[in-house]
Design an enzyme around this catalytic site. Structure first.
Site, PDB file in Angstrom:
ATOM      1  N   ALA A 242       0.827  -1.209   0.000  1.00 53.64           N
ATOM      2  CA  ALA A 242       0.000   0.000   0.000  1.00 53.64           C
ATOM      3  C   ALA A 242       0.858   1.254   0.000  1.00 53.64           C
ATOM      4  O   ALA A 242       0.625   2.187  -0.781  1.00 53.64           O
ATOM      5  CB  ALA A 242      -0.938  -0.008   1.204  1.00 53.64           C
TER       6      ALA A 242
ATOM      7  N   ASN B 255      -2.395  -2.954  -2.834  1.00 53.87           N
ATOM      8  CA  ASN B 255      -1.836  -2.216  -3.968  1.00 53.87           C
ATOM      9  C   ASN B 255      -2.855  -1.247  -4.565  1.00 53.87           C
ATOM     10  O   ASN B 255      -2.540  -0.088  -4.847  1.00 53.87           O
ATOM     11  CB  ASN B 255      -1.369  -3.204  -5.046  1.00 53.87           C
ATOM     12  CG  ASN B 255       0.023  -3.729  -4.793  1.00 53.87           C
ATOM     13  OD1 ASN B 255       1.006  -3.084  -5.135  1.00 53.87           O
ATOM     14  ND2 ASN B 255       0.118  -4.893  -4.183  1.00 53.87           N
TER      15      ASN B 255
ATOM     16  N   ARG C 149      12.370   7.018  -8.985  1.00 54.22           N
ATOM     17  CA  ARG C 149      11.026   7.531  -8.735  1.00 54.22           C
ATOM     18  C   ARG C 149      11.018   8.776  -7.854  1.00 54.22           C
ATOM     19  O   ARG C 149       9.957   9.324  -7.578  1.00 54.22           O
ATOM     20  CB  ARG C 149      10.147   6.433  -8.133  1.00 54.22           C
ATOM     21  CG  ARG C 149      10.099   5.173  -8.995  1.00 54.22           C
ATOM     22  CD  ARG C 149       9.021   4.219  -8.590  1.00 54.22           C
ATOM     23  NE  ARG C 149       9.049   3.021  -9.432  1.00 54.22           N
ATOM     24  CZ  ARG C 149       8.119   2.075  -9.404  1.00 54.22           C
ATOM     25  NH1 ARG C 149       7.087   2.175  -8.564  1.00 54.22           N
ATOM     26  NH2 ARG C 149       8.210   1.023 -10.203  1.00 54.22           N
TER      27      ARG C 149
ATOM     28  N   TRP D 102     -19.705 -25.249 -22.941  1.00 53.55           N
ATOM     29  CA  TRP D 102     -20.249 -24.661 -21.715  1.00 53.55           C
ATOM     30  C   TRP D 102     -19.136 -24.668 -20.669  1.00 53.55           C
ATOM     31  O   TRP D 102     -18.802 -25.717 -20.128  1.00 53.55           O
ATOM     32  CB  TRP D 102     -21.471 -25.447 -21.207  1.00 53.55           C
ATOM     33  CG  TRP D 102     -22.721 -25.140 -21.957  1.00 53.55           C
ATOM     34  CD1 TRP D 102     -23.166 -25.728 -23.103  1.00 53.55           C
ATOM     35  CD2 TRP D 102     -23.688 -24.151 -21.613  1.00 53.55           C
ATOM     36  NE1 TRP D 102     -24.354 -25.176 -23.502  1.00 53.55           N
ATOM     37  CE2 TRP D 102     -24.703 -24.200 -22.602  1.00 53.55           C
ATOM     38  CE3 TRP D 102     -23.809 -23.218 -20.579  1.00 53.55           C
ATOM     39  CZ2 TRP D 102     -25.812 -23.357 -22.588  1.00 53.55           C
ATOM     40  CZ3 TRP D 102     -24.907 -22.384 -20.556  1.00 53.55           C
ATOM     41  CH2 TRP D 102     -25.905 -22.449 -21.544  1.00 53.55           C
TER      42      TRP D 102
ATOM     43  N   CYS E  77       3.575 -13.143  -0.664  1.00 55.81           N
ATOM     44  CA  CYS E  77       2.915 -14.370  -1.114  1.00 55.81           C
ATOM     45  C   CYS E  77       3.902 -15.351  -1.740  1.00 55.81           C
ATOM     46  O   CYS E  77       3.594 -16.537  -1.881  1.00 55.81           O
ATOM     47  CB  CYS E  77       1.818 -14.040  -2.122  1.00 55.81           C
ATOM     48  SG  CYS E  77       0.481 -13.025  -1.439  1.00 55.81           S
TER      49      CYS E  77
ATOM     50  N   ALA F  36       7.117  -9.321  -2.327  1.00 56.27           N
ATOM     51  CA  ALA F  36       5.992 -10.228  -2.559  1.00 56.27           C
ATOM     52  C   ALA F  36       5.922 -11.254  -1.443  1.00 56.27           C
ATOM     53  O   ALA F  36       6.501 -12.346  -1.539  1.00 56.27           O
ATOM     54  CB  ALA F  36       6.147 -10.912  -3.913  1.00 56.27           C
TER      55      ALA F  36
END
Length: 449
Positions: A13, A304, A72, A433, A44, A42
């Protein structure tokens, strides 16, 4: 006059907010304080580092601290812990190795994340007992397995972390026992998914102990045993993965309100009860797209997305942080399991719905095409409105189809509308389907009957 955007926490975040704010307003001073050394990583991916699928821990870092600073133009300061917020003076107190200073802000984002819950087990401080919620812990587990002659491992908790670490440690050659207090693993995924996953875990050699409460751990400095109420199981390594709790202490001490979930309460734009203070990520609530109520589902995309939206809002373009469906997916050895929305009928009833559900098995490809496997889909809807409420999937292939249902939830589609979606078909990818359409077709008939 230049505005200052201060961010507490340098993971998903926080760094998303910092990057977005700096892109939109290069003249804005964007300062990120992170008490650790790792940023933008990461989490995860950590079980797959322990397993050996990821070679280097640094591979889990999306953007390095140097890139944030040099490319940045973000003023990122690792090793800096924010220990207080003065809302009247609009300053934060920052601790650096025991020295403190005040930093003024015009806008403040609290992105303090969450922490692994550590139950008060006897012996939890023994060597060889770990949680796995940050990079240093993942590194420590990997080193412990590499440096010791281990034969057995115990995992406490049958959620995402428990299932992923069972696979990781089995791949490292350990005999794994998994302990879960509830009747099933992966409780948020529902019983149809859990039963399939449990059978597969046993096939892979995992010794499952369901409805089993761990009492503590025993060992002489190093853990060697897991104690149960009426039994004991050998364990040279223990992973405690019973969940996480939001880090809200900093916010609470500053008078920032918490919501009913225990996480920080926010509005549509991520604002707290102080209009200059925002919260996002694992420490903050979000609005559930199905119920419209506050929810707390700490996942990477939620963090994020909310951070990016707040980064845009503070630069003058109010942007909603979005709602969540709790969409999640997990790998369990050769199986995949996924869920979105409400999959538990009792939870649906508590939310004011009259749930109707079906569980079907359908092929992921036509029977004549190589690689076709069975996918189990549970689909849930409200009887009166026929609105889709949620779904869970489990199988060896195709569980990413859960995203179709997640989209249906955001669009508030009915079962008939879901059934009539024009999804892609070709034998290498799907039967005519699709399994999601088949489940909707069966559920539609049940609603009409």
């Amino acid at each position: 006059m230049t505005e200052t955007f201060v961010i507490v926490g340098g993971d998903a975040a926080g760094m998303s907010a910092a990057s977005k704010a700096k892109r939109e307003r290069p003249d804005m001073d964007v300062i990120v304080f992170e008490k650790g050394e790792w940023v933008s990583y990461a989490a995860c991916g950590m079980p797959y580092y322990v397993k050996g699928d990821v070679d280097d821990l640094d591979d889990l870092v999306a953007v390095t601290p140097e890139e944030f600073v040099e490319e940045r133009d973000v003023d990122l300061r690792t090793g800096h812990e924010v220990v207080g917020i003065d809302r009247d003076d609009q300053t934060v107190t920052v601790d650096v190795d025991g020295d403190r200073f005040e930093q003024p802000y015009d806008h403040l984002l609290i992105g303090t994340g969450a922490h692994a819950i550590e139950p008060p087990f006897d012996g939890i401080d023994l060597e060889g007992v770990f949680t796995i919620h940050d990079m240093d812990e993942a590194d420590a587990i990997d080193d412990y397995v590499a440096d010791h002659d281990l034969e057995t491992a115990a995992i406490v908790g049958g959620g995402y972390v428990g299932i992923e670490m069972a696979e990781a440690l089995t791949a490292r050659g350990l005999s794994v026992s998994l302990f879960e207090m509830l009747p099933h693993v992966l409780q948020p995924f529902g019983e149809p998914v859990a039963e399939v996953v449990e059978d597969h875990l046993r096939e892979q050699g995992v010794d499952l102990h369901l409805e089993t409460a761990v009492q503590g751990f025993v060992g002489d400095e190093r853990v060697d045993t897991v104690e149960l109420e009426d039994d004991a199981v050998s364990a040279d390594l223990v992973i405690v993965g019973v969940g996480v709790a939001p880090n809200t202490e900093l916010a609470e001490e500053a008078g920032i309100e918490l919501g009913p979930t225990g996480a920080i309460a926010i509005d549509e734009y991520g604002r707290t009860n102080d209009e200059r203070i925002y919260a996002a990520g694992d420490c903050a609530e979000a609005t559930n797209v199905v119920t419209g109520e506050p929810d707390h589902v700490p996942l990477a995309l939620t963090a994020n997305r909310a951070g990016r939206a707040i980064g845009q809002t503070v630069t003058g373009s109010p942007t909603s942080v979005g709602k969540i469906a709790g969409t999640a997916i997990v790998k369990a050895f050769e199986l995949g399991a996924a869920r979105t929305g409400i999959v538990d009928p009792e939870q649906a009833r508590e939310a004011g719905f009259d749930p109707v559900s079906v569980t079907i098995d359908a092929p992921t490809r036509p029977h004549y095409y190589p690689g076709a496997t069975e996918l189990t889909v549970t689909l849930l809807a409200d009887r009166e409105s026929e609105r889709v409420l949620g779904a869970s999937l489990v199988g060896r292939d195709g569980v990413k189809r859960v995203d179709t249902v997640a989209t249906a939830l955001s669009a508030e589609l009915t079962v008939t509308e879901l059934q009539n979606l024009d999804l892609a078909y070709a034998p290498p990818f799907s039967p005519t389907w699709d399994p999601i359409l088949t489940a909707a077709k069966v559920l539609s008939g049940k609603l009409e009957g």
